[in-house]
Enzyme design. Structure first.
Site, short mmCIF file in Angstrom:
data_model
loop_
_atom_site.label_atom_id
_atom_site.label_comp_id
_atom_site.label_asym_id
_atom_site.label_seq_id
_atom_site.Cartn_x
_atom_site.Cartn_y
_atom_site.Cartn_z
N GLU A 134 0.86 -1.19 0.00
CA GLU A 134 0.00 0.00 0.00
C GLU A 134 0.89 1.23 0.00
O GLU A 134 1.84 1.32 0.77
CB GLU A 134 -0.90 -0.02 1.25
CG GLU A 134 -1.74 1.23 1.43
CD GLU A 134 -2.65 1.18 2.66
OE1 GLU A 134 -3.07 0.07 3.07
OE2 GLU A 134 -2.92 2.26 3.22
N GLU A 139 -2.51 11.48 2.68
CA GLU A 139 -3.66 11.30 3.57
C GLU A 139 -3.50 12.30 4.70
O GLU A 139 -2.40 12.76 5.00
CB GLU A 139 -3.75 9.87 4.11
CG GLU A 139 -2.66 9.49 5.09
CD GLU A 139 -2.81 8.07 5.61
OE1 GLU A 139 -3.93 7.67 5.94
OE2 GLU A 139 -1.79 7.36 5.67
#
Ligand code: NAG
Length: 548
Positions: A134, A139
């Site tokens: 990932e 974010e």
């Protein structure tokens, strides 16, 4: 002398120059064709309800045009019990094995309790997360004014060799559980929070209200598993972007704001494979929930309660995307075609089976894609011309044929002049009232005649006035079945209707006009709009939406 040695040691790290070329440019009216809407439970336990494709449209959480794509969250509903706030998570249909991803935004989601991210990850039935890794390109949580770039992997991906201030310039490593730097990407790394991964904080202003006030900016993520073996991320504030162009050369852009090595010694490139892009906004959960008090203590509420009870506080929790372009370099492309060649050179028997399987899949995919694309295109068309009206295409398929799936049906907003045969189907409308016809189309069948091309055909239509205040819920209005041709219009045989109607502002009841003999009228009536703006059922005269 010492300095010189250091210089020489660092030199081999400077890389082979890599140029990319554009393979995809996603922002446009068909943006959502490239994505699947994920509507399962949030793996990070958020107070969220990820909406399906249809619900995202009807709730107006998504929109797309050639200038920008907007993805927002519900900001009108007070939620009860365990309900999550409706929001969107989309995953690219295509998966990648390297490339350069350019994302230009003029607004990022920001709100107490929110946890938005643009990221990539891979998995399939045989390879569960984090087997294929990932890469969280950006974010953030709450109203923080920066984004973080993080990797999450299985074991043996340590970034100890990467130097803050040299390999990347930003706000340094995220902190582990003991004021240590979180340099280990393994999701179970000691001295790091569960599933923390290895994180690097991008510069201030790379997210939050500050980012939005400054007009946004551009993020570039480079995933180079082959040539220089690294993942690099740049953040450029609006107005300070380098010329990216069609043949970008990232080495011209200076030191990145995030850097991870994929060198064999530290973290093999095999940690990342077949990753899809994801946009999502969730609330609370493992990250934003655990940190809520620290950042949003002024709310005097628990994260979940705040998210459920304060819809208006989420009006800024939206993405506005101006550009999302994907580039590849020759090495990645060569590797991809090699993989494909290997796939087809297996045993002859198996090869045939494989080919058959692929063909079946391809045909299935064609039909699926066709209907998906059309559905979305027509939803777009309907959205555009209804300007603020709701067109609910997620409805059950109107009792046409049982078992026919909704996604095979789509709406066509008829703008072309009504052809004579069709005109005969239009019921007379009192002066000042207007018809608007919405066609229900069936995708991907070959039986013409077709309204939008040889591969689709009309299966029904409903009529509504343009600009009706409450819009039209197709499920509640009648759809006519075009496969059951109607008798010629009886307009002249019903001369009494029109004058009567124009003199009747509040309508009361109104007898059915025309369409006698149509089997498929669903009983609830076509909607038409009075001059007052009220939307009424034509057959019963019942006011569906009062005048504004
Ligand atoms: C919801 O958010 C949008 C912008 O994202 C805003 O235009 C609208 O006014 C908001 N609605 C409410 C009820 O706050």
């Amino acid at each position: 002398m010492f300095r010189l040695t250091v210089g020489l040691v660092l030199l081999p790290l400077s890389s082979a120059t890599l140029r990319y070329h554009k393979v995809e440019s996603l922002v446009g009216p068909d943006f959502f064709d490239y994505w699947k809407f994920y509507s399962g439970p949030d793996p990070t336990h958020g107070t969220v309800k990820f909406t399906t494709r249809g619900e995202s449209w009807t709730r107006r959480l998504v929109s797309s045009s050639s200038e920008k794509v907007v993805i927002s969250v519900d900001n009108t509903t007070v939620l009860q019990g365990n309900e999550g706030r409706p929001a969107v998570r989309i995953e690219s249909k295509k998966s990648y094995n390297g490339g350069l991803f350019v994302l230009k935004l003029d607004h990022v989601p920001t709100a107490c309790g929110a946890w938005p991210a643009f990221w990539m990850f891979g998995d399939d039935a045989q390879h569960s997360w984090p087997r294929w890794g990932e890469y969280d390109i950006l974010e953030s949580i709450h109203m923080l004014d920066y984004a973080t770039t993080t990797l999450h992997t299985r074991d043996s991906c340590d970034q100890k060799a990467v130097n803050e201030g040299i390999d990347f310039i930003g706000q340094g490593w995220a902190a582990g559980t003991a004021s240590n730097k979180a340099k280990n990407c393994w999701v179970k790394a000691p001295q790091q929070y569960d599933n923390q991964g290895c994180g690097q904080k991008l510069p201030k202003g790379s997210f939050g209200p500050a980012f939005n006030r400054a007009g946004g900016g551009t993020f570039v993520a480079e995933w180079d598993p082959i040539v220089n073996k690294r993942l690099r991320t740049w953040f450029f504030p609006a107005g300070q972007e380098p010329e990216i162009g069609d043949r970008p050369e990232p080495d011209l852009w200076g030191v990145p704001n995030s850097f991870f090595t994929l060198n064999e010694k530290w973290c093999t490139a095999a940690h990342f494979k077949n990753m899809r892009m994801v946009f999502d906004t969730t609330f609370c959960g493992d990250y934003a929930g655990a940190s809520f008090n620290g950042y949003c203590g002024w709310t005097n509420m628990k994260c979940e309660a705040y998210v459920r009870s304060k819809p208006n506080d989420f009006s800024n929790a939206y993405w506005s995307i101006q550009r999302l372009d994907v580039y590849e370099n020759d090495a990645v492309m060569a590797a991809e075609s090699k993989q494909m060649a290997l796939g087809s050179s297996s045993l002859p028997g198996l090869g045939v089976v494989f080919l058959l399987l692929v063909s079946v899949l391809a045909i299935g995919l064609f039909y699926f894609q066709c209907s998906q694309r059309r559905l979305e295109a027509m939803q777009n068309a309907a959205k555009t011309s209804y300007k603020g009206n709701q067109v609910n295409v997620d409805s059950p398929p109107l009792g046409l044929s049982p078992g026919r799936r909704g996604r095979e049906l789509f709406l066509k907003d008829r703008t072309e002049p009504v052809s004579p045969s069709r005109a005969s189907d239009v019921e007379p409308v009192p002066q000042g009232w207007t018809w608007h016809r919405v066609w229900l189309m069936m995708c991907c069948t070959s039986d013409a005649p077709s309204q939008t091309g040889a591969t689709s055909r009309p299966v029904g239509y409903g009529d509504v006035a343009p600009g009706s205040p409450g819009g039209m819920n197709i499920a509640n209005s009648s759809m006519y079945d075009v496969s059951n041709p109607l008798p010629p219009p009886a307009v002249s045989s019903q001369p009494s209707m029109s004058p009567a109607l124009t003199n009747q502002p509040s309508l009361g009841r109104m007898p059915s006009l025309g369409h006698q003999g149509s089997l498929s009228r669903q009983g609830s009536g076509v909607l038409i709009r009075q001059p007052s703006g009220a939307l009424v059922r034509q057959d019963t005269g019942v006011v569906v939406v009062p005048a504004p």
